[in-house]
Design an enzyme around this catalytic site. Structure first.
Site, PDB file in Angstrom:
ATOM      1  N   LYS A  66      28.117 -12.405  99.940  1.00 40.73           N
ATOM      2  CA  LYS A  66      26.786 -11.817  99.829  1.00 40.73           C
ATOM      3  C   LYS A  66      26.163 -11.450 101.166  1.00 40.73           C
ATOM      4  CE  LYS A  66      25.611 -13.461  95.234  1.00 40.73           C
ATOM      5  NZ  LYS A  66      24.569 -14.044  94.356  1.00 40.73           N
ATOM      6  N   GLY A 237      22.539 -19.555  83.278  1.00 43.34           N
ATOM      7  CA  GLY A 237      23.216 -18.671  84.213  1.00 43.34           C
ATOM      8  C   GLY A 237      23.770 -17.421  83.554  1.00 43.34           C
TER       9      GLY A 237
END
Length: 271
Positions: A66, A237
Site C-alpha cells: 500500500k 471485513g
C-alpha cells in the site's frame, strides 16, 4: 481481453478475484475482462508493473504494497494524505498512471448501507494503514473525537497523530484489549487481524450501537460474534472488501455494480 488483478503477500486467501469476476458477470462483461492474483512483495512490484502489457487496466494492491504502489503513479489527494494506496490505474490514452485509495469509500459505503451516515465519537482498534483510512472515513462522517486502542501509544501517535490533526480529530489513547468500561461512542471500528479477547470484545461492543471489524480472516471474529450477541449493527471485513472493490470496479471498467450479489458471493465462499 482486458486484465486486472490483486497483488500482495500472502495472496492465496484473497477473495478479490471472486468479487471482481462476479461483478463482471453481473455487468455482462465477463467475456472481455479477466481478474487474477499475483504473489508480490514491495521489491517485486515495480518490475511486475513494468512488464504488464497494454491489455492491463488496473491492479488492486493489498499488504504489504500500500505504500510501495504510491511511487508507480500519480497519487490522488486522499492516497497522498494517507500515504497509502490500494488501487493502481494503468496509464492509458495519454493519461499517466494513477494511484487511489478506495478503502475510505469502502468503509463509508458499507456504513451507509447499514444506515450510518453521521457520528461524533468513535473507537478505533489498531494503528496501521487501515486505521489511517478509518480516520479519514470517520472525519467524513463528522467524527471529532476518537479513542485509539493500540499496543503501543508511541506507535499509534507516530502513525495517526499528524493525520488526526489534519482531519480535525482529537485523539486519546487506550490499551489494546482493555476490558474496562469506557465512554459511550457512536461506533467502534477494529483494524487489527489479531483476535480480541472475548472480554475485551464484549466491553467494546457495550459502548456502541455500531461495530465494524474490518478484517475477515477468521470470520466471524470474536468481535463479530460479540456484536451479533449484543444485538447491535454488525459489519465485517467482507463489507469493507466488497465496498472498496465497488470503487475499483468503477475505476477499472467505468461501470457501477450493485453490492448485493458481490456480498452474497463473498459470504458464501467463507469456510
Amino acid at each position: 481481453m482486458w486484465r486486472c488483478a490483486v497483488a500482495g503477500s500472502p495472496i492465496t486467501h484473497s477473495l478479490s478475484p471472486l468479487i471482481h469476476t462476479t461483478a463482471y458477470r453481473v455487468l455482462g462483461i465477463a467475456d472481455a475482462w479477466d481478474y487474477g492474483r499475483h504473489e508480490l512483495d514491495a521489491a517485486a512490484l515495480p518490475g511486475f508493473v513494468a512488464e504488464c502489457g497494454p491489455e492491463w487496466v488496473g491492479l488492486s494492491c493489498t499488504a504489504p504494497l500500500k505504500s510501495a504502489v504510491l511511487a508507480l503513479g500519480v497519487p490522488s489527494s486522499r492516497a497522498a494524505l494517507l500515504n497509502a494506496g490500494n488501487t493502481l490505474i494503468f496509464a492509458r490514452d495519454g493519461r499517466p498512471a494513477r494511484v487511489e485509495n478506495t478503502d475510505v469509500t469502502g468503509l463509508l459505503g458499507a456504513l451507509a448501507r447499514a444506515g450510518v451516515t453521521q457520528a461524533e465519537r468513535a473507537v478505533v482498534v489498531g494503528n496501521g494503514a487501515t486505521a489511517r483510512s478509518a480516520l479519514a472515513a470517520l472525519a467524513e462522517l463528522g467524527v471529532t473525537r476518537v479513542q485509539v486502542l493500540a499496543r503501543s501509544q508511541a506507535n499509534a501517535h507516530a502513525s495517526l497523530g499528524d493525520l488526526a490533526g489534519q482531519l480535525g480529530i482529537a485523539v486519546e489513547h487506550g490499551p489494546w484489549g482493555t476490558t474496562e468500561a469506557g465512554e459511550p461512542a457512536d461506533l467502534a471500528l477494529s483494524t487489527v487481524s489479531a483476535p480480541l479477547p472475548t472480554a475485551a470484545a464484549e466491553a467494546l461492543v457495550a459502548r456502541v450501537p455500531v461495530c465494524f471489524d474490518a478484517t475477515y480472516n477468521h470470520y466471524p471474529t470474536v468481535l463479530d460474534r460479540a456484536a451479533r450477541a449484543a444485538g447491535i449493527v454488525q459489519l465485517s471485513g467482507i463489507d469493507l472488501l466488497v465496498g472498496q472493490a465497488l470503487d475499483q470496479i468503477r475505476l477499472f471498467t467505468g461501470r457501477d455494480c450493485p453490492a448485493e450479489p458481490l456480498l452474497e458471493a463473498a459470504y458464501a465462499a467463507l469456510p
